[in-house]
Design a protein around this motif. Structure first.
Motif, PDB file in Angstrom:
ATOM      1  N   HIS A 145      15.683  22.380  -4.646  1.00 53.19           N
ATOM      2  CA  HIS A 145      14.627  21.423  -5.011  1.00 53.19           C
ATOM      3  C   HIS A 145      14.578  20.236  -4.055  1.00 53.19           C
ATOM      4  N   VAL A 146      15.688  19.998  -3.361  1.00 56.32           N
ATOM      5  CA  VAL A 146      15.728  18.896  -2.390  1.00 56.32           C
ATOM      6  C   VAL A 146      15.011  19.280  -1.090  1.00 56.32           C
ATOM      7  N   LEU A 147      14.943  20.564  -0.783  1.00 58.70           N
ATOM      8  CA  LEU A 147      14.408  21.031   0.496  1.00 58.70           C
ATOM      9  C   LEU A 147      13.041  20.444   0.858  1.00 58.70           C
ATOM     10  N   PRO A 148      12.063  20.374  -0.061  1.00 60.20           N
ATOM     11  CA  PRO A 148      10.760  19.821   0.326  1.00 60.20           C
ATOM     12  C   PRO A 148      10.814  18.362   0.767  1.00 60.20           C
ATOM     13  N   TRP A 149      11.910  17.683   0.446  1.00 60.35           N
ATOM     14  CA  TRP A 149      12.013  16.259   0.755  1.00 60.35           C
ATOM     15  C   TRP A 149      12.857  15.983   1.994  1.00 60.35           C
ATOM     16  N   LEU A 150      13.194  17.037   2.739  1.00 58.17           N
ATOM     17  CA  LEU A 150      13.982  16.854   3.953  1.00 58.17           C
ATOM     18  C   LEU A 150      13.311  15.945   4.987  1.00 58.17           C
ATOM     19  N   PRO A 151      11.961  15.962   5.121  1.00 59.17           N
ATOM     20  CA  PRO A 151      11.349  15.010   6.066  1.00 59.17           C
ATOM     21  C   PRO A 151      11.669  13.557   5.741  1.00 59.17           C
ATOM     22  N   ILE A 152      11.770  13.232   4.461  1.00 55.89           N
ATOM     23  CA  ILE A 152      12.115  11.850   4.102  1.00 55.89           C
ATOM     24  C   ILE A 152      13.591  11.586   4.414  1.00 55.89           C
ATOM     25  N   PHE A 153      14.444  12.583   4.222  1.00 58.38           N
ATOM     26  CA  PHE A 153      15.839  12.428   4.628  1.00 58.38           C
ATOM     27  C   PHE A 153      15.918  12.175   6.133  1.00 58.38           C
ATOM     28  N   ALA A 154      15.100  12.895   6.900  1.00 60.68           N
ATOM     29  CA  ALA A 154      15.079  12.688   8.354  1.00 60.68           C
ATOM     30  C   ALA A 154      14.605  11.276   8.692  1.00 60.68           C
ATOM     31  N   LEU A 155      13.625  10.774   7.945  1.00 60.43           N
ATOM     32  CA  LEU A 155      13.133   9.413   8.155  1.00 60.43           C
ATOM     33  C   LEU A 155      14.222   8.395   7.851  1.00 60.43           C
ATOM     34  N   MET A 156      14.980   8.611   6.781  1.00 55.67           N
ATOM     35  CA  MET A 156      16.080   7.706   6.452  1.00 55.67           C
ATOM     36  C   MET A 156      17.136   7.714   7.548  1.00 55.67           C
ATOM     37  N   ALA A 157      17.423   8.906   8.084  1.00 54.64           N
ATOM     38  CA  ALA A 157      18.408   9.010   9.156  1.00 54.64           C
ATOM     39  C   ALA A 157      17.940   8.250  10.391  1.00 54.64           C
ATOM     40  N   CYS A 158      16.648   8.364  10.718  1.00 53.17           N
ATOM     41  CA  CYS A 158      16.108   7.654  11.885  1.00 53.17           C
ATOM     42  C   CYS A 158      16.216   6.144  11.703  1.00 53.17           C
ATOM     43  N   GLY A 159      15.811   5.651  10.539  1.00 51.46           N
ATOM     44  CA  GLY A 159      15.866   4.213  10.290  1.00 51.46           C
ATOM     45  C   GLY A 159      17.281   3.676  10.361  1.00 51.46           C
ATOM     46  N   TYR A 160      18.219   4.411   9.767  1.00 53.43           N
ATOM     47  CA  TYR A 160      19.610   3.978   9.784  1.00 53.43           C
ATOM     48  C   TYR A 160      20.165   3.994  11.206  1.00 53.43           C
ATOM     49  N   ALA A 161      19.831   5.052  11.958  1.00 56.37           N
ATOM     50  CA  ALA A 161      20.317   5.163  13.338  1.00 56.37           C
ATOM     51  C   ALA A 161      19.771   4.037  14.205  1.00 56.37           C
ATOM     52  N   LEU A 162      18.479   3.764  14.083  1.00 61.40           N
ATOM     53  CA  LEU A 162      17.864   2.724  14.904  1.00 61.40           C
ATOM     54  C   LEU A 162      18.449   1.350  14.593  1.00 61.40           C
ATOM     55  N   LEU A 163      18.672   1.073  13.313  1.00 57.14           N
ATOM     56  CA  LEU A 163      19.266  -0.216  12.957  1.00 57.14           C
ATOM     57  C   LEU A 163      20.719  -0.281  13.424  1.00 57.14           C
ATOM     58  N   GLY A 164      21.441   0.846  13.351  1.00 55.41           N
ATOM     59  CA  GLY A 164      22.813   0.874  13.837  1.00 55.41           C
ATOM     60  C   GLY A 164      22.899   0.609  15.336  1.00 55.41           C
ATOM     61  N   ILE A 165      21.989   1.210  16.104  1.00 50.47           N
ATOM     62  CA  ILE A 165      21.952   0.976  17.545  1.00 50.47           C
ATOM     63  C   ILE A 165      21.645  -0.492  17.832  1.00 50.47           C
ATOM     64  N   ALA A 166      20.687  -1.051  17.094  1.00 50.80           N
ATOM     65  CA  ALA A 166      20.332  -2.458  17.295  1.00 50.80           C
ATOM     66  C   ALA A 166      21.519  -3.368  16.997  1.00 50.80           C
ATOM     67  N   ALA A 167      22.216  -3.105  15.883  1.00 47.89           N
ATOM     68  CA  ALA A 167      23.359  -3.940  15.504  1.00 47.89           C
ATOM     69  C   ALA A 167      24.478  -3.837  16.538  1.00 47.89           C
ATOM     70  N   ALA A 168      24.765  -2.616  16.989  1.00 48.18           N
ATOM     71  CA  ALA A 168      25.845  -2.436  17.972  1.00 48.18           C
ATOM     72  C   ALA A 168      25.489  -3.089  19.301  1.00 48.18           C
ATOM     73  N   THR A 169      24.244  -2.895  19.751  1.00 51.01           N
ATOM     74  CA  THR A 169      23.817  -3.447  21.038  1.00 51.01           C
ATOM     75  C   THR A 169      23.807  -4.971  21.012  1.00 51.01           C
ATOM     76  N   LEU A 170      23.331  -5.540  19.917  1.00 50.62           N
ATOM     77  CA  LEU A 170      23.200  -6.989  19.840  1.00 50.62           C
ATOM     78  C   LEU A 170      24.547  -7.691  19.752  1.00 50.62           C
TER      79      LEU A 170
END
Length: 267
Positions: A145-170
């Motif tokens: 039942h979670v499978l149809p919502w994988l695109p949102i999981f991918a979106l969460m992963a992108c947001g977390y990754a981008l903020l992590g890169i920003a925090a580490a770089t800064l």
């Protein structure tokens, strides 16, 4: 588009592809297959199982589904996606930032292209971990039942990754580059709504509302329950875009600092 413009576009795409290919080789060097199989995957599976069982024990069996979905998000972000911070770390510890800064490609483009393989592999590992954990917990139907919502999981992963890169770089120049992403990880666990439903603790809701994951997770819960979910998904997308902008800002700050001081050692 003129022939010259087409050639320039092709060259730019080739450079991005080469940066991504280097990112893959960088990932393989930092996390070889043996480490992935015997460390990363078991850790992700155990995270999902632990938090699902804990949720059932603390809040009752009816909370198991909620805890399982929350455990998936935590495994995706804090176990798999967090590895993208190795990209800015590598430039610091190997003193290679000056080579990127003086190249033809924008620094941020190189950074994000190299981070893409980390994100892609992390999401693949997440799918394996989720499948194993669902089987161990006897929640295979819920996993489907979670499978149809994988695109949102991918979106969460992108947001977390981008903020992590920003925090580490800064924070590289302040020697807090390890602390900042770890702090982000703990805030995500606490404020994402993965285990503590919304409207329980006000200040946690406030912090979580401006961090990645919380709105995406709310969208998944709402969608699986048959409630409206699009507004929460759009908020998650907004935070993802803001995180990308923060990454651009962090790169600009470090580039200006390196130019002003004449070195890239981030001392």
């Amino acid at each position: 588009m003129t022939t010259r413009e087409r050639a320039q576009t092709s060259l730019s795409l080739w450079r991005v592809a080469e940066a991504a290919r280097f990112g893959w080789r960088e990932y393989a060097a930092n996390l070889p297959p043996a480490a992935t199989i015997f460390a990363t995957i078991p850790k992700g599976v155990l995270q999902i199982v632990f938090f699902t069982v804990l949720g059932g024990v603390v809040a009752g069996e009816h909370h198991t589904q909620y805890a399982f979905v929350g455990g998936l998000v935590i495994a995706l972000t804090t176990t798999n996606t967090v590895n993208v911070i190795n990209v800015p770390f590598g430039d610091k510890y190997h003193a290679t930032f000056w080579r990127i800064r003086t190249g033809d490609m924008p620094v941020a483009a190189v950074l994000y292209a190299r981070a893409a393989p980390y994100l892609a592999v992390g999401f693949g590992l997440f799918l394996i971990e989720a499948t194993i954990a669902a089987a161990l917990l006897g929640l295979t139907n819920l996993g489907l039942h979670v499978l149809p919502w994988l695109p949102i999981f991918a979106l969460m992963a992108c947001g977390y990754a981008l903020l992590g890169i920003a925090a580490a770089t800064l924070t590289i120049a302040k020697r807090a580059d390890v602390l900042a992403p770890n702090l982000l990880g703990y805030l995500t666990i606490l404020c994402s709504g993965a285990f503590l439903p919304p409207d329980k603790v006000g200040w946690i809701d406030t912090i979580g509302s401006v961090l990645p994951v919380r709105h995406g997770l709310a969208a998944v819960h709402a969608g699986m329950a048959g409630r409206p979910w699009l507004a929460e998904a759009l908020l998650e997308l907004t935070i993802c875009l803001v995180s990308a902008v923060l990454g651009l800002f962090a790169v600009a700050v470090q580039t200006r600092r390196a130019t002003r001081h004449g070195h890239d050692d981030f001392a």
